[in-house]
Design a protein around this motif. Structure first.
Motif, mmCIF file in Angstrom:
data_model
loop_
_atom_site.group_PDB
_atom_site.id
_atom_site.type_symbol
_atom_site.label_atom_id
_atom_site.label_comp_id
_atom_site.label_asym_id
_atom_site.label_seq_id
_atom_site.Cartn_x
_atom_site.Cartn_y
_atom_site.Cartn_z
ATOM 1 N N LEU A 49 37.144 22.308 -17.928
ATOM 2 C CA LEU A 49 36.709 23.599 -18.467
ATOM 3 C C LEU A 49 36.348 24.536 -17.328
ATOM 4 O O LEU A 49 35.760 24.125 -16.327
ATOM 5 N N GLU A 50 36.687 25.803 -17.493
ATOM 6 C CA GLU A 50 36.298 26.810 -16.518
ATOM 7 C C GLU A 50 36.170 28.151 -17.221
ATOM 8 O O GLU A 50 36.701 28.352 -18.318
ATOM 9 N N ARG A 51 35.462 29.044 -16.581
ATOM 10 C CA ARG A 51 35.242 30.371 -17.156
ATOM 11 C C ARG A 51 36.518 31.190 -17.108
ATOM 12 O O ARG A 51 37.262 31.152 -16.130
ATOM 13 N N GLY A 52 36.755 31.957 -18.189
ATOM 14 C CA GLY A 52 37.883 32.869 -18.207
ATOM 15 C C GLY A 52 37.520 34.207 -17.603
ATOM 16 O O GLY A 52 36.347 34.583 -17.527
ATOM 17 N N GLU A 53 38.506 34.951 -17.176
ATOM 18 C CA GLU A 53 38.292 36.271 -16.603
ATOM 19 C C GLU A 53 38.192 37.295 -17.722
ATOM 20 O O GLU A 53 38.654 37.100 -18.834
ATOM 21 N N ASP A 54 37.600 38.470 -17.376
ATOM 22 C CA ASP A 54 37.420 39.527 -18.360
ATOM 23 C C ASP A 54 38.668 40.376 -18.547
ATOM 24 O O ASP A 54 38.793 41.076 -19.535
ATOM 25 N N THR A 55 39.574 40.364 -17.566
ATOM 26 C CA THR A 55 40.735 41.237 -17.655
ATOM 27 C C THR A 55 41.778 40.644 -18.572
ATOM 28 O O THR A 55 41.981 39.433 -18.637
ATOM 29 N N ALA A 56 42.496 41.504 -19.261
ATOM 30 C CA ALA A 56 43.484 41.041 -20.242
ATOM 31 C C ALA A 56 44.655 40.356 -19.575
ATOM 32 O O ALA A 56 45.281 39.474 -20.153
ATOM 33 N N GLU A 57 44.968 40.750 -18.292
ATOM 34 C CA GLU A 57 46.115 40.151 -17.631
ATOM 35 C C GLU A 57 45.899 38.682 -17.322
ATOM 36 O O GLU A 57 46.836 37.900 -17.253
ATOM 37 N N GLU A 58 44.629 38.272 -17.097
ATOM 38 C CA GLU A 58 44.349 36.916 -16.678
ATOM 39 C C GLU A 58 43.959 36.012 -17.825
ATOM 40 O O GLU A 58 43.621 34.865 -17.622
ATOM 41 N N ARG A 59 43.962 36.530 -19.059
ATOM 42 C CA ARG A 59 43.619 35.682 -20.193
ATOM 43 C C ARG A 59 44.828 34.877 -20.634
ATOM 44 O O ARG A 59 45.971 35.274 -20.424
ATOM 45 N N PRO A 60 44.600 33.765 -21.294
ATOM 46 C CA PRO A 60 45.730 32.989 -21.809
ATOM 47 C C PRO A 60 46.531 33.800 -22.806
ATOM 48 O O PRO A 60 45.996 34.634 -23.530
ATOM 49 N N THR A 302 29.374 39.758 -25.276
ATOM 50 C CA THR A 302 28.919 38.518 -25.919
ATOM 51 C C THR A 302 30.080 37.613 -26.293
ATOM 52 O O THR A 302 29.882 36.644 -27.019
ATOM 53 N N LEU A 303 31.259 37.948 -25.837
ATOM 54 C CA LEU A 303 32.443 37.168 -26.193
ATOM 55 C C LEU A 303 32.677 36.110 -25.127
ATOM 56 O O LEU A 303 33.147 36.410 -24.031
ATOM 57 N N PRO A 304 32.345 34.857 -25.381
ATOM 58 C CA PRO A 304 32.522 33.816 -24.360
ATOM 59 C C PRO A 304 33.996 33.478 -24.175
ATOM 60 O O PRO A 304 34.766 33.422 -25.131
ATOM 61 N N ARG A 305 34.364 33.287 -22.918
ATOM 62 C CA ARG A 305 35.759 32.952 -22.609
ATOM 63 C C ARG A 305 35.794 31.697 -21.749
ATOM 64 O O ARG A 305 35.241 31.695 -20.649
ATOM 65 N N VAL A 306 36.415 30.660 -22.259
ATOM 66 C CA VAL A 306 36.593 29.428 -21.494
ATOM 67 C C VAL A 306 38.072 29.079 -21.481
ATOM 68 O O VAL A 306 38.804 29.352 -22.437
ATOM 69 N N LEU A 307 38.515 28.495 -20.392
ATOM 70 C CA LEU A 307 39.906 28.083 -20.238
ATOM 71 C C LEU A 307 39.973 26.574 -20.058
ATOM 72 O O LEU A 307 39.070 25.973 -19.468
ATOM 73 N N VAL A 308 41.052 25.988 -20.546
ATOM 74 C CA VAL A 308 41.320 24.563 -20.360
ATOM 75 C C VAL A 308 42.358 24.434 -19.253
ATOM 76 O O VAL A 308 43.502 24.901 -19.397
ATOM 77 N N ASN A 309 41.989 23.817 -18.161
ATOM 78 C CA ASN A 309 42.865 23.698 -16.997
ATOM 79 C C ASN A 309 43.790 22.494 -17.190
ATOM 80 O O ASN A 309 43.539 21.388 -16.711
ATOM 81 N N GLU A 310 44.891 22.732 -17.908
ATOM 82 C CA GLU A 310 45.822 21.644 -18.192
ATOM 83 C C GLU A 310 46.631 21.256 -16.957
ATOM 84 O O GLU A 310 47.077 20.098 -16.830
ATOM 85 N N SER A 311 46.876 22.183 -16.059
ATOM 86 C CA SER A 311 47.626 21.840 -14.845
ATOM 87 C C SER A 311 46.832 20.864 -13.979
ATOM 88 O O SER A 311 47.402 19.941 -13.389
ATOM 89 N N TYR A 312 45.518 21.060 -13.917
ATOM 90 C CA TYR A 312 44.692 20.119 -13.163
ATOM 91 C C TYR A 312 44.713 18.745 -13.819
ATOM 92 O O TYR A 312 44.777 17.707 -13.131
ATOM 93 N N TYR A 313 44.703 18.731 -15.149
ATOM 94 C CA TYR A 313 44.768 17.447 -15.874
ATOM 95 C C TYR A 313 46.088 16.727 -15.585
ATOM 96 O O TYR A 313 46.112 15.512 -15.335
#
Length: 497
Positions: A49-60, A302-313
């Motif tokens: 798990l890691e924090r997501g960025e606020d910019t739309a380009e870097e979101r999943p 207040t919108l939490p953003r988390v990413l799943v790092n599947e490449s690391y997995y």
């Protein structure tokens, strides 16, 4: 009859609360700050798990697609999940021009000045700001300057230990005298000096003494004011005629004395009761649209953003041993479930808020007088959810509207019947109407509870007298007898002035 063991097949239904389901339920009722703390804990223990960025380009891409799906709304309500920079600074476009400054000089420095410390960690102002002094720290500092005698210092520190958070002395003076083995005169002398400390009113043993100490500090403790302080029960009853006779003053002077009493602080120690309160950050932002409807959006802050790092997995799992591979699989499953739960939480909050806005459209347009009665079941049936889910969503969630920021629970009010057989009235709108009627009453025509009942029934609100009294007390409005005394006194004072 022969007793023998037998086997039977039986079908039954039961609700099994899995850990994942329990987690989703807990996420629904968490506040923004609680959710952030929970996510910090999960990210710390889950390497995927890691924090997501606020910019739309870097979101999943999946999040962008889900966000675009919310653009379609019904009945003028938009469920957009937009966290662009324009929404973060919507008021002044020029503001964004001033916040773009060059931080290269600070980041290039490795000596610890600016925004980065010498060890490479980010500079955190909160970690360097000293804590606010407590009441005991403030008093002990004054004790060190006021006393030099060791015996008085001991007594003064014992007195300081007996202060409550409001600044009142809660210990027994006789018990303190016996415990420290000092003469009663020495304890009383030390207490008298402590009662001159700043802010005035500290070390008082009751409200009257606290007010008296503040008036003495202002050189306003004359015989008339002393008589008023000694008869605070008459002031609470608003028996101004008796109070004026005891103080020996007319109505105009009595009104001035009341103004001075109201300006005093009944709890001077609370100014040091530190503790930072959590700020109220709205979870939902409601704006009027050009078409006459309402736009309902999640607050990007207040919108939490988390990413799943599947490449690391994928990289680590191929080289891991059997036990490590099982651990990574559990982490991946937990991370995916958390991401889905957060997405479902966001959708549920928007769906509930959109229905509340649809039900309370008149409130947003005209104000609290048009607030409709609403309960959890109505919203649950409208959006196809259970009442318990609506209850969890509306706990400690706030909505920012053109009329202010309100907790979602504010929009759920009980219903009062209509005297004419029309639509029922919201209890909150009735409270507001009672406050308006009392604010508009003249000194010569103060409305009793019975008169308020008649006025409200003329306006089509069927209400009992005890309900009016309950609402009036909840609004901290005194009775008609007390209001009549106060208004007459103020009117007399104004005429003489």
């Amino acid at each position: 009859m022969v007793l023998a063991p037998k086997l039977h097949l039986r079908q039954s239904q039961s609700l099994v609360m899995t850990p994942q389901l329990l987690q989703s339920i807990k996420l629904l009722q968490m506040t923004h700050l609680e959710l952030e703390r929970f996510l910090d804990t999960e990210i710390e223990r889950n390497p995927l798990l890691e924090r997501g960025e606020d910019t739309a380009e870097e979101r999943p891409e999946t999040w962008q697609n889900e966000q675009a799906a919310h653009e379609n709304t019904a009945e003028g309500i938009s469920d957009k999940l937009d966290s662009s920079l324009e929404n973060l600074f919507p008021d002044d476009p020029g503001t964004r021009e001033h916040i773009s400054f060059d931080l290269s000089a600070q980041w290039k420095s490795a000596s610890g000045n600016g925004l980065q410390s010498s060890n490479g960690t980010a500079f955190d102002l909160e970690n360097t700001t000293p804590a606010a002094p407590t009441l005991r720290d403030h008093v002990n500092g004054q004790i060190a300057l006021a006393f030099t005698d060791p015996a008085q210092l001991l007594i003064a520190h014992e007195l300081a230990e007996g202060l409550d958070e409001a600044g009142y002395l809660s210990l027994d003076i006789e018990e303190l005298t016996n415990r420290v083995g000092a003469a009663p005169e020495a304890v009383q002398s030390t207490l008298s000096i402590c009662q001159t400390f700043d802010p005035p009113g500290l070390f008082a043993r009751n409200l009257a003494e606290c007010l008296a100490l503040q008036l003495i500090a202002q050189d306003r403790y004359d015989p008339a004011m002393k008589a008023m302080v000694n008869n605070l029960e008459l002031l609470a009853k608003r028996d101004f005629r008796t109070l004026g006779r005891l103080c020996g003053v007319d109505a105009e002077d009595l009104a001035d004395m009341l103004s001075e009493i109201r300006a005093l602080d009944p709890k001077p120690g609370l100014a040091f009761s530190g503790g930072t309160a959590d700020p109220v950050v709205p979870d939902i932002v409601v704006r009027a649209t050009n078409g006459g409807g309402w736009s309902v959006e999640l607050n990007p802050e207040t919108l939490p953003r988390v990413l799943v790092n599947e490449s690391y997995y994928a990289t680590v799992a191929g080289q891991a041993r059997e036990g490590e591979r099982q651990f990574l699989s559990e982490c991946l499953q937990s991370a995916n479930w958390l991401a889905r739960s957060l997405d479902q939480r966001a959708k549920t909050i928007v769906k509930v808020a959109s229905e509340i806005v649809r039900q309370q459209d008149a409130f947003l347009v005209y104000g609290v007088s048009h607030l409709r009665p609403l309960n959890l079941r109505t919203v649950a049936e409208a959006i196809g959810m259970h009442e318990s889910t609506i209850s969890r969503v509306t706990v400690n969630k706030y909505m920012m509207t053109p009329r202010g920021t309100f907790e979602l629970r504010y929009f759920f009010t009980s219903a009062l019947g209509s005297a004419s057989g029309g639509d029922p009235h919201s209890s909150e709108s009735v409270r507001d109407r009672i406050r308006s009627l009392i604010d508009a009453e003249a000194p010569s025509a103060v409305l009793s509870d019975d008169a308020l009942v008649d006025r409200l029934r003329e306006e089509g609100i069927d209400i009992a007298r005890r309900t009016v009294a309950k609402y009036r007390e909840a609004l901290n409005i005194p009775s008609s007898v007390q209001r009549r005394r106060e208004k007459k006194m103020l009117a007399t004072a104004g005429t003489r002035g």
